[in-house]
Scaffold this active site. Sequence first.
Site, PDB file in Angstrom:
ATOM      1  N   ASP A  13     -21.347   3.586  39.215  1.00 32.14           N
ATOM      2  CA  ASP A  13     -22.387   2.570  39.317  1.00 32.14           C
ATOM      3  C   ASP A  13     -22.710   2.093  37.905  1.00 32.14           C
ATOM      4  OD1 ASP A  13     -24.372   1.041  40.626  1.00 32.14           O
ATOM      5  OD2 ASP A  13     -25.884   2.502  40.034  1.00 32.14           O
ATOM      6  N   ASP A  15     -26.099   0.030  36.739  1.00 27.73           N
ATOM      7  CA  ASP A  15     -27.507   0.185  36.362  1.00 27.73           C
ATOM      8  C   ASP A  15     -27.987   1.600  36.661  1.00 27.73           C
ATOM      9  OD1 ASP A  15     -28.211  -2.545  35.483  1.00 27.73           O
ATOM     10  OD2 ASP A  15     -27.665  -3.065  37.529  1.00 27.73           O
TER      11      ASP A  15
END
Length: 282
Positions: A13, A15
Site C-alpha cells: 500500500d 499511504d
Amino acid sequence: MSNHHAVECWLTDMDGVLVHEERAIPGAAEFLQALQETGRRFLVLTNNSIYTPRDLRARLQGSGIDIPEEAIWTSALATAQFLHDQREGGSAYVVGEAGLTTALYNVGYTMSERNPDYVVLGETRTYSFTAITRAIRLIEGGARFIATNPDVTGPSTEGPLPATGSIAALITAATGVKPYYVGKPNPLMMRSALNRIDAHSESTVMIGDRLDTDVRSGLEAGLRSILVLTGSTKPDQVDRYPFVPTRICDSIADVVPLVHELCPERMAAAQSEGGEHREADA
C-alpha cells in the site's frame, strides 16, 4: 512470517506505509532500493482513484521516493481493467477525476451521459451535487453501479474527508442500488495486481497499514501479509479483528531486512549450506 517460502514479489500500500501526508516514512526509500537490488517484482497499490500513475510518481518523487509509473496500481486502473473484461468498449458516466477517466479512456471506454452501460463513482476533491443527481437518475434508468473503492473517509491535513464510500451510500439511499466495489478489500484488486507483474499468491507478500482492507484483501487472495503500524490501524486495534496478518512490524524500515532474508537466491544458498553442514556432520 514463515521462512519456508521465498518471496518473489511484493505488493505494498502507499499511504500510511510509504508516505504520510506527502512525506516519505523513514525506511520507504530503503525498502524500494532493496527490492530493486534483489531484482524483486513489485507494485505500489492505492485505493485512491484521483491520480494517474504519472501524477502519483511525481508526488512520490517530491517526497524522495523514485519508482517507475508501471510500478503503480490504483483502484482506477483495476476498475478500468474489470470493466474492459466485463464489457469491452462500453460506455460510462464517471463521477471522478483524471485518474479514473484516463484509465477508462485507455481501455477504450467512452464517457457518456446518455444511457451509459455503467455509472462509475470514484474519489474526487469536490463532489458535485449536479453530478451525483445525474448518477442517481442514470442508475434509476438502468445503468449498472460501480465504485472504485469502499473507503468512507480519506485523510487530509485538516482532518478526515468524506470519500467514495460515503458518496456511494448517498446514491444507494436514493436508488436502493448498492455499487460493486473493485478496490480493496475486494481480492479482485489483488488478483489484477498479481496478474500485472506475473506473480503467484504463494510467493507474494502484501504490506499494508489497514487490517480491514490491505490485510483482508491479501488474506482473501491467498497472500502472506505484513501490517505496519504507521497508518490507520493502531496496536490496540489488532485483536479486534477475526483475522491476523502473518507479521506485524512497527514500520516499513523493519521490512527492509526481510526483503534480503526472504530473497529466493539467498534462501536457496542458505538451504544448500545447511545441507552441506548436515553432510559434514554425518
